[in-house]
Design a protein around this motif. Structure first.
Motif, short mmCIF file in Angstrom:
data_model
loop_
_atom_site.label_atom_id
_atom_site.label_comp_id
_atom_site.label_asym_id
_atom_site.label_seq_id
_atom_site.Cartn_x
_atom_site.Cartn_y
_atom_site.Cartn_z
N VAL A 14 86.38 66.20 55.37
CA VAL A 14 86.62 65.19 56.41
C VAL A 14 86.92 65.81 57.78
CG1 VAL A 14 88.07 63.22 57.04
CG2 VAL A 14 87.37 63.54 54.67
N GLY A 15 87.65 66.92 57.76
CA GLY A 15 87.90 67.65 59.00
C GLY A 15 88.71 66.89 60.02
N CYS A 16 89.77 66.18 59.60
CA CYS A 16 90.64 65.53 60.58
C CYS A 16 91.10 66.61 61.56
CB CYS A 16 91.85 64.91 59.90
SG CYS A 16 91.42 63.61 58.73
N PHE A 26 93.67 67.13 63.10
CA PHE A 26 95.06 67.56 63.08
C PHE A 26 95.47 68.22 61.77
CE2 PHE A 26 94.46 63.09 62.05
CZ PHE A 26 94.95 63.05 60.77
N CYS A 27 94.48 68.50 60.90
CA CYS A 27 94.84 68.92 59.54
C CYS A 27 94.32 70.31 59.22
CB CYS A 27 94.26 67.92 58.55
SG CYS A 27 94.33 68.47 56.85
N SER A 79 93.72 71.54 56.18
CA SER A 79 92.72 71.56 55.10
C SER A 79 91.31 71.37 55.63
CB SER A 79 92.98 70.44 54.09
OG SER A 79 94.08 70.75 53.32
N GLY A 80 91.19 70.59 56.71
CA GLY A 80 89.86 70.30 57.21
C GLY A 80 89.25 71.44 58.02
N GLY A 118 96.44 65.18 48.14
CA GLY A 118 96.39 66.59 48.50
C GLY A 118 95.10 66.89 49.25
N MET A 119 94.58 68.08 49.01
CA MET A 119 93.35 68.46 49.71
C MET A 119 92.17 67.66 49.19
SD MET A 119 94.03 72.50 49.39
CE MET A 119 92.31 72.82 49.35
N GLY A 120 91.28 67.31 50.13
CA GLY A 120 90.03 66.69 49.71
C GLY A 120 89.99 65.19 49.92
N VAL A 126 90.20 58.40 53.29
CA VAL A 126 89.88 58.18 54.69
C VAL A 126 88.96 56.96 54.80
CG1 VAL A 126 88.35 59.17 56.44
CG2 VAL A 126 90.31 60.44 55.65
N CYS A 148 99.50 69.40 54.90
CA CYS A 148 98.50 69.70 53.88
C CYS A 148 97.59 70.85 54.29
CB CYS A 148 97.73 68.44 53.48
SG CYS A 148 96.35 68.00 54.46
S1 SF4 Z 1 92.91 66.71 53.61
FE1 SF4 Z 1 93.30 64.66 54.41
S2 SF4 Z 1 94.14 64.93 56.47
FE2 SF4 Z 1 93.17 66.87 55.85
S3 SF4 Z 1 91.09 66.83 56.68
FE3 SF4 Z 1 91.00 66.02 54.60
S4 SF4 Z 1 91.27 63.81 54.82
FE4 SF4 Z 1 91.92 64.73 56.73
#
Ligand code: SF4
Length: 367
Positions: free
Chosen positions: A123-125, A127-128, A130-131, A174-176, A210, A350
């Motif tokens: 997803v690549g938010c 602010f995150c 993980s993305g 969590g992630m993903g 999301v 995350c």
């Molecule tokens: S883990 Fe959640 S917040 Fe982080 S990029 Fe993916 S959807 Fe967005």
């Protein structure tokens, strides 16, 4: 880009990812009576066996055969950080080297496992953490269930007496993006819910997305009736496109419609998750627009003050401004809560733990 499938199970069957029927088919390969599958399952899920050797009512020969063809726990905990508030964050590494984060959140009235559905996240938010690196691969149902079982083992610490603490809640936060790994996630949820599996009831399981409207509708038809949380994070399409580029083709109105259908078919109220980013989406005008959206649904709004990620240009708002945002929503008739960040000193935002473990491998200058 679609995530690659779960790493193939080259030799051994991961029993944590099997329903009773699948385990019966597996047992049949050994010409075992069908009741043996239930016996195996009881050892794994009720008695918490971590190795075939512990299954004392199976013959030594059978235990050795099982060990050759199957495995119970596939991953290894390669890192654990414990926060002062009791939150423990685990980094679980699979045999192919992929790693995911799993979190145990203890509270006075519940113990929650926050589990991942993919390695990385598509997803690549903005602010995150993980993305930042994109998605590496999907997790298998067994890898998803294993995370919850590993937290369960930490919660009970071997104590199975009547008063022992128990894992009560599971959240796929969590992630993903869970709905981008739909089949494996739904399969895992069935095992987590099964009375002869982990036995956790649907109302104590939450899937956070999301938002993929078609999959939300499909999930509504699975007869699972788990809780659904929609990560909204912006009250209008323009700002949401900036913060969540992956969701750019999905108008908020379409998501709200899919969530309404989910509520109508399951009776579960929706939660709207909204990460407050100082000066970006936390102004009074944003709260008013969010209230308009929330009133179209039977929902609760969870407000989370952002946990800053090193290298990302977003800031955590003050507690005062978060409560002001909440008051505006409440004055508009919306049920809203500011949630406490748990485990901030355990790399709680995350993806931070996984990235922390990646940096030394990639070199100090890695993004
Ligand atoms: S883990 Fe959640 S917040 Fe982080 S990029 Fe993916 S959807 Fe967005």
């Amino acid at each position: 880009m679609a995530a690659s499938p779960p790493a193939s199970d080259t030799q051994r069957t991961h029993l944590l990812g099997q329903t009773l029927d699948e385990m019966r088919a597996f047992a049949a390969q050994f010409e075992l009576e069908p009741y043996r599958a239930a016996q195996l399952r009881a050892w794994i899920f009720q008695r918490g066996a971590t190795a075939f050797d512990q299954m004392s009512d199976l013959s030594k020969t059978l235990r050795a055969q099982l060990d050759e063809r199957a495995e119970l726990y596939r991953g290894t905990i390669t890192r654990q950080t414990d926060a002062a508030d009791g939150v423990a964050k685990l980094l679980i590494t699979w045999p192919d080297g992929a790693a995911v984060e799993t979190v145990w959140i203890p509270e006075p009235d519940r113990h929650t496992a926050c589990i991942s559905s993919q390695v990385g996240c598509p997803v690549g938010c903005r602010f995150c953490a993980s993305g930042l690196d994109g998605v590496e691969r999907n997790l298998s149902a067994g890898e998803i269930v294993e995370q919850a079982m590993r937290v369960r083992r930490l919660v009970t610490r071997g104590d199975t007496g009547a008063d022992a603490a128990r894992l009560s809640n599971v959240v796929l936060m969590g992630m993903g993006e869970p709905l981008a790994n739909y089949e494996q996630v739904v399969h895992a949820i069935r095992i987590i819910m099964a009375p002869d599996g982990m036995g956790i009831s649907a109302r104590r399981i939450t899937l956070s997305t999301v938002g993929l409207p078609a999959q939300i509708r499909r999930l509504a038809g699975e007869h699972l009736a788990i809780n659904l949380a929609l990560s909204l994070h912006a009250p209008d399409d323009d700002l949401r496109r900036e913060l969540i580029p992956w969701g750019k083709g999905v108008p908020i109105a379409e998501l709200i419609d899919a969530c309404r259908e989910y509520f109508d078919r399951t009776g579960r109220e929706i939660t709207l998750e909204y990460v407050l980013l100082a000066g970006v989406n936390d102004l009074p005008a944003h709260a008013l627009r969010l209230a308009e959206l929330a009133r179209r649904l039977r929902c609760n709004v969870n407000l989370l003050r952002y946990n800053p990620v090193p290298t990302l240009p977003f800031e955590r708002p003050s507690a005062e401004s978060a409560f002001e945002f909440q008051s505006i929503l409440r004055r508009q008739g919306v049920n809203a809560h500011v949630r406490t960040s748990r485990g901030r000193d355990a790399n709680a935002a995350c993806g931070q733990l996984r990235r922390a473990s990646l940096v030394p491998l990639n070199g100090p200058g890695a993004a």
